[in-house]
Design a protein around this motif. Structure first.
Motif, PDB file in Angstrom:
ATOM      1  N   ILE A   1       0.831  -1.196   0.000  1.00 45.83           N
ATOM      2  CA  ILE A   1       0.000   0.000   0.000  1.00 45.83           C
ATOM      3  C   ILE A   1       0.869   1.250   0.000  1.00 45.83           C
ATOM      4  O   ILE A   1       1.818   1.364   0.786  1.00 45.83           O
ATOM      5  N   SER A   2       0.534   2.163  -0.898  1.00 45.56           N
ATOM      6  CA  SER A   2       1.188   3.470  -0.926  1.00 45.56           C
ATOM      7  C   SER A   2       0.125   4.509  -1.245  1.00 45.56           C
ATOM      8  O   SER A   2      -1.042   4.176  -1.463  1.00 45.56           O
ATOM      9  N   ARG A   3       0.516   5.766  -1.298  1.00 46.08           N
ATOM     10  CA  ARG A   3      -0.464   6.801  -1.614  1.00 46.08           C
ATOM     11  C   ARG A   3      -0.956   6.666  -3.054  1.00 46.08           C
ATOM     12  O   ARG A   3      -2.011   7.187  -3.420  1.00 46.08           O
ATOM     13  N   GLU A   4      -0.211   5.947  -3.911  1.00 48.25           N
ATOM     14  CA  GLU A   4      -0.637   5.725  -5.299  1.00 48.25           C
ATOM     15  C   GLU A   4      -1.678   4.617  -5.417  1.00 48.25           C
ATOM     16  O   GLU A   4      -2.393   4.534  -6.415  1.00 48.25           O
ATOM     17  N   THR A   5      -1.760   3.741  -4.430  1.00 51.65           N
ATOM     18  CA  THR A   5      -2.649   2.577  -4.511  1.00 51.65           C
ATOM     19  C   THR A   5      -4.106   3.012  -4.660  1.00 51.65           C
ATOM     20  O   THR A   5      -4.592   3.869  -3.917  1.00 51.65           O
ATOM     21  N   VAL A   6      -4.782   2.406  -5.623  1.00 48.95           N
ATOM     22  CA  VAL A   6      -6.197   2.698  -5.878  1.00 48.95           C
ATOM     23  C   VAL A   6      -7.031   1.462  -5.561  1.00 48.95           C
ATOM     24  O   VAL A   6      -6.841   0.402  -6.164  1.00 48.95           O
ATOM     25  N   GLY A   7      -7.914   1.597  -4.578  1.00 47.51           N
ATOM     26  CA  GLY A   7      -8.873   0.540  -4.300  1.00 47.51           C
ATOM     27  C   GLY A   7     -10.205   0.880  -4.953  1.00 47.51           C
ATOM     28  O   GLY A   7     -10.510   2.052  -5.196  1.00 47.51           O
ATOM     29  N   VAL A   8     -10.999  -0.133  -5.234  1.00 51.55           N
ATOM     30  CA  VAL A   8     -12.286   0.063  -5.919  1.00 51.55           C
ATOM     31  C   VAL A   8     -13.371  -0.679  -5.154  1.00 51.55           C
ATOM     32  O   VAL A   8     -13.190  -1.837  -4.768  1.00 51.55           O
ATOM     33  N   MET A   9     -14.502  -0.004  -4.922  1.00 49.00           N
ATOM     34  CA  MET A   9     -15.641  -0.619  -4.229  1.00 49.00           C
ATOM     35  C   MET A   9     -16.938  -0.270  -4.938  1.00 49.00           C
ATOM     36  O   MET A   9     -17.048   0.811  -5.536  1.00 49.00           O
ATOM     37  N   ARG A  10     -17.889  -1.179  -4.854  1.00 47.77           N
ATOM     38  CA  ARG A  10     -19.245  -0.853  -5.275  1.00 47.77           C
ATOM     39  C   ARG A  10     -19.883   0.023  -4.204  1.00 47.77           C
ATOM     40  O   ARG A  10     -19.554  -0.086  -3.022  1.00 47.77           O
ATOM     41  N   ARG A  11     -20.807   0.858  -4.611  1.00 51.93           N
ATOM     42  CA  ARG A  11     -21.328   1.871  -3.696  1.00 51.93           C
ATOM     43  C   ARG A  11     -22.161   1.290  -2.564  1.00 51.93           C
ATOM     44  O   ARG A  11     -22.242   1.885  -1.495  1.00 51.93           O
ATOM     45  N   GLU A  12     -22.798   0.160  -2.781  1.00 52.31           N
ATOM     46  CA  GLU A  12     -23.667  -0.399  -1.750  1.00 52.31           C
ATOM     47  C   GLU A  12     -22.922  -1.323  -0.792  1.00 52.31           C
ATOM     48  O   GLU A  12     -23.476  -1.756   0.216  1.00 52.31           O
ATOM     49  N   VAL A  13     -21.651  -1.604  -1.086  1.00 55.21           N
ATOM     50  CA  VAL A  13     -20.894  -2.563  -0.280  1.00 55.21           C
ATOM     51  C   VAL A  13     -20.493  -1.952   1.063  1.00 55.21           C
ATOM     52  O   VAL A  13     -20.076  -0.797   1.144  1.00 55.21           O
ATOM     53  N   CYS A  14     -20.626  -2.750   2.118  1.00 58.33           N
ATOM     54  CA  CYS A  14     -20.223  -2.334   3.465  1.00 58.33           C
ATOM     55  C   CYS A  14     -19.081  -3.241   3.917  1.00 58.33           C
ATOM     56  O   CYS A  14     -19.180  -4.464   3.814  1.00 58.33           O
ATOM     57  N   SER A  15     -18.011  -2.636   4.417  1.00 60.77           N
ATOM     58  CA  SER A  15     -16.835  -3.399   4.803  1.00 60.77           C
ATOM     59  C   SER A  15     -16.374  -3.004   6.202  1.00 60.77           C
ATOM     60  O   SER A  15     -16.403  -1.827   6.564  1.00 60.77           O
ATOM     61  N   ASP A  16     -15.931  -3.998   6.935  1.00 61.38           N
ATOM     62  CA  ASP A  16     -15.394  -3.755   8.271  1.00 61.38           C
ATOM     63  C   ASP A  16     -14.038  -3.064   8.203  1.00 61.38           C
ATOM     64  O   ASP A  16     -13.509  -2.636   9.228  1.00 61.38           O
ATOM     65  N   TYR A  17     -13.495  -2.921   6.978  1.00 59.28           N
ATOM     66  CA  TYR A  17     -12.165  -2.345   6.810  1.00 59.28           C
ATOM     67  C   TYR A  17     -12.205  -1.015   6.064  1.00 59.28           C
ATOM     68  O   TYR A  17     -11.196  -0.565   5.522  1.00 59.28           O
ATOM     69  N   THR A  18     -13.379  -0.376   6.042  1.00 55.36           N
ATOM     70  CA  THR A  18     -13.535   0.901   5.340  1.00 55.36           C
ATOM     71  C   THR A  18     -14.187   1.918   6.260  1.00 55.36           C
ATOM     72  O   THR A  18     -15.155   1.601   6.963  1.00 55.36           O
ATOM     73  N   GLY A  19     -13.677   3.137   6.243  1.00 51.72           N
ATOM     74  CA  GLY A  19     -14.219   4.200   7.072  1.00 51.72           C
ATOM     75  C   GLY A  19     -14.395   5.490   6.298  1.00 51.72           C
ATOM     76  O   GLY A  19     -14.137   5.558   5.093  1.00 51.72           O
ATOM     77  N   LEU A  20     -14.812   6.534   7.004  1.00 55.55           N
ATOM     78  CA  LEU A  20     -15.149   7.818   6.382  1.00 55.55           C
ATOM     79  C   LEU A  20     -14.357   8.938   7.049  1.00 55.55           C
ATOM     80  O   LEU A  20     -14.383   9.085   8.275  1.00 55.55           O
ATOM     81  N   ARG A  21     -13.652   9.713   6.234  1.00 58.69           N
ATOM     82  CA  ARG A  21     -12.960  10.905   6.684  1.00 58.69           C
ATOM     83  C   ARG A  21     -13.553  12.101   5.934  1.00 58.69           C
ATOM     84  O   ARG A  21     -13.795  12.008   4.723  1.00 58.69           O
ATOM     85  N   LEU A  22     -13.791  13.196   6.628  1.00 59.67           N
ATOM     86  CA  LEU A  22     -14.505  14.315   6.047  1.00 59.67           C
ATOM     87  C   LEU A  22     -13.585  15.389   5.480  1.00 59.67           C
ATOM     88  O   LEU A  22     -12.493  15.638   6.001  1.00 59.67           O
ATOM     89  N   VAL A  23     -14.070  16.015   4.435  1.00 58.26           N
ATOM     90  CA  VAL A  23     -13.505  17.271   3.939  1.00 58.26           C
ATOM     91  C   VAL A  23     -14.497  18.375   4.281  1.00 58.26           C
ATOM     92  O   VAL A  23     -15.712  18.211   4.112  1.00 58.26           O
ATOM     93  N   ARG A  24     -13.972  19.464   4.748  1.00 56.98           N
ATOM     94  CA  ARG A  24     -14.781  20.653   5.015  1.00 56.98           C
ATOM     95  C   ARG A  24     -14.336  21.738   4.060  1.00 56.98           C
ATOM     96  O   ARG A  24     -13.144  21.947   3.864  1.00 56.98           O
ATOM     97  N   GLU A  25     -15.301  22.390   3.437  1.00 55.04           N
ATOM     98  CA  GLU A  25     -14.950  23.497   2.564  1.00 55.04           C
ATOM     99  C   GLU A  25     -14.151  24.522   3.360  1.00 55.04           C
ATOM    100  O   GLU A  25     -14.527  24.886   4.474  1.00 55.04           O
TER     101      GLU A  25
END
Length: 472
Positions: free
Chosen positions: A446-470
């Motif tokens: 894994i590096s900053r170049e690594t691209v993962g792909v997910m379907r939008r409805e998929v839920c994973s125990d290994y995925t989270g959410l980080r926010l951007v604020r304008e």
């Protein structure tokens, strides 16, 4: 000398009499009657009892649905359909949109219908109705998105002619220019079968004088064959400057830089080829959205509550793993990152928080995430879902490791070859890009170049959410 013999008188044999006719004639009449009855039963009665014709529906469009008297009959890609004699109301649909109606008159052939199929052909001439082209494009895009993830086919899993069906359909309804749409569709070619289909579709568009554009076919040929050349792009890295805002966010100024690395153009490297991107000013959260923060959201939005799982699945908003293993509560504060939520749920959370606070929150784009990850370069790979800051406040936590992070970027396989980026909100049929890896991944992979792909409805125990604020 032989004596003359004398015949003995005998009583003549007489057959019983059944009227004026001889018995042989009765037998003949019986046989004729049986033959006529058999002819009637075999050659006339089936047609009398069940009159109608086998109708073949044809169209210059691909797979048009046929509804007869309000009931679905089949499609133009099927076989002949028996329709009883009489007048019938026919309706023709494409992707759920009615493209034509007519009254079918089916006559009543009688002779030898048991042995000879009386057929009739109905050619469906499509009308260009409102929303028809959009539905054709959307369904084609949905198809190529799905099939682009399949890199090989066999006898049990065949590739359908998606591009040629699209070309047939737009030709049939008289669309004259599909340049931007067809170019986007071509950006999902990942196999030789898809490339051959694309070229066949281009030939149909050429034949019908329709204007179109595709990704560079020479590059596609080399991409599929594995004979692509090495890229030689001057790589410009982000500055890596971040300013801590004291309320849990890091502020970044807009920049122009290069994501990715130089390498041979191939299916294996297409996700990490270099691409120049531009960001505007933004703030990125130090850490993931927590279980407590998400509990506040579900309390005010019961549609997204765990006990509404059946509806969420039916609506395509989540899968069966939504919030699996997660106990949400507003009674106590849990700083564990929320997991097992779908991209749709993450997007809904951002929109709720924006409306509630009056400040726009959203998921970061891939470019924004990449810029922030550059500021975290040198930090250790996060080996758990919790990562404590040492008080230096130099960069966001767990940019690599911890949890994969949702982005607002759509995944288009050949986007980097075209030098394009796509927003997930503008391309609703696509999968989405996730970044950063998780604690179960090998840090060397894994590096900053690594691209993962997910379907939008998929839920994973290994995925989270980080926010951007304008940026404020």
């Amino acid at each position: 000398m032989k004596k003359d013999g004398k015949l003995v008188d005998v009583e003549p044999v007489r057959l019983p009499s059944f009227g004026p006719l001889r018995p042989g004639k009765y037998i003949l009449i019986f046989l004729i009657t049986v033959i006529l009855l058999a002819v009637f039963l075999l050659f006339f009665l089936p047609g009398i009892v069940k009159g109608g014709r086998y109708v073949t529906f044809t169209s210059s469009m691909s797979s048009v649905g046929v509804i007869i008297d309000g009931e679905y009959t089949g499609s133009t890609s099927g076989s002949n359909y028996f329709i009883e004699s009489g007048s019938h109301e026919a309706e023709y649909i494409k992707n759920g949109i009615t493209i034509g109606k007519e009254t079918l008159e089916i006559d009543h052939p009688v002779f030898a219908t048991l042995f000879i199929r009386r057929t009739q052909t109905v050619d469906i001439v499509p009308a260009q109705v409102e929303g028809l082209y959009e539905s054709i494009f959307d369904s084609t895009l949905e198809g190529v998105v799905s099939y682009s993830a399949v890199l090989s086919y066999d006898e049990t899993y065949n590739y359908p002619p998606l591009y040629t069906s699209y070309a047939r359909d737009v030709s049939a309804i008289g669309i004259r220019d599909v340049s931007s749409d067809f170019h986007l569709l071509s950006s999902f070619v990942t196999t030789g079968e898809m490339l051959d289909d694309l070229k066949a579709a281009a030939a149909i568009l050429d034949e019908n004088g329709i204007k179109y554009s595709t990704a560079d076919l020479t590059v596609l040929d080399s991409l599929i064959s594995g004979n692509g050349e090495n890229t030689d792009c001057t790589l410009l890295s982000p500055s890596g400057n971040a300013h801590y805002t004291s309320d849990g966010f890091y502020s970044y100024s807009g920049e122009s830089f290069t994501m990715g690395v130089n390498g041979k153009v191939s299916i294996e490297t297409m996700n990490t080829l270099p691409i120049t991107v531009i960001t505007s000013d933004f703030d990125l959260a130090q850490f993931y959205v927590t279980e407590y923060e998400y509990a506040l959201f579900t309390k005010e939005n019961p549609y997204w509550a765990k006990d509404n799982l059946e509806t969420l699945i039916a609506d395509g908003m989540a899968d069966e793993y939504y919030l699996a293993g997660i106990t949400l509560s507003t009674a106590y504060v849990s700083n564990l990152p929320v997991r097992n939520i779908s991209w749709y749920a993450a997007d809904a959370y951002c929109r709720w928080l924006s409306e509630k606070t009056g400040t726009e929150y959203r998921m970061p784009s891939e470019a924004e995430w990449y810029q922030a990850a550059s500021s975290a370069e040198g930090r250790a790979y996060a080996s758990s879902i919790l990562s404590l800051d040492n008080g230096s406040h130099t960069s966001p936590l767990s940019m690599l490791g911890g949890l994969w992070e949702f982005t607002s970027s759509a995944y288009v396989p050949l986007s980097r070859i075209d030098g394009m980026t796509y927003d997930a909100g503008d391309l609703s049929q696509s999968d989405i890009i996730v970044k950063g890896g998780s604690y179960i991944n090998d840090p060397s992979d894994i590096s900053r170049e690594t691209v993962g792909v997910m379907r939008r409805e998929v839920c994973s125990d290994y995925t989270g959410l980080r926010l951007v604020r304008e940026n404020i």
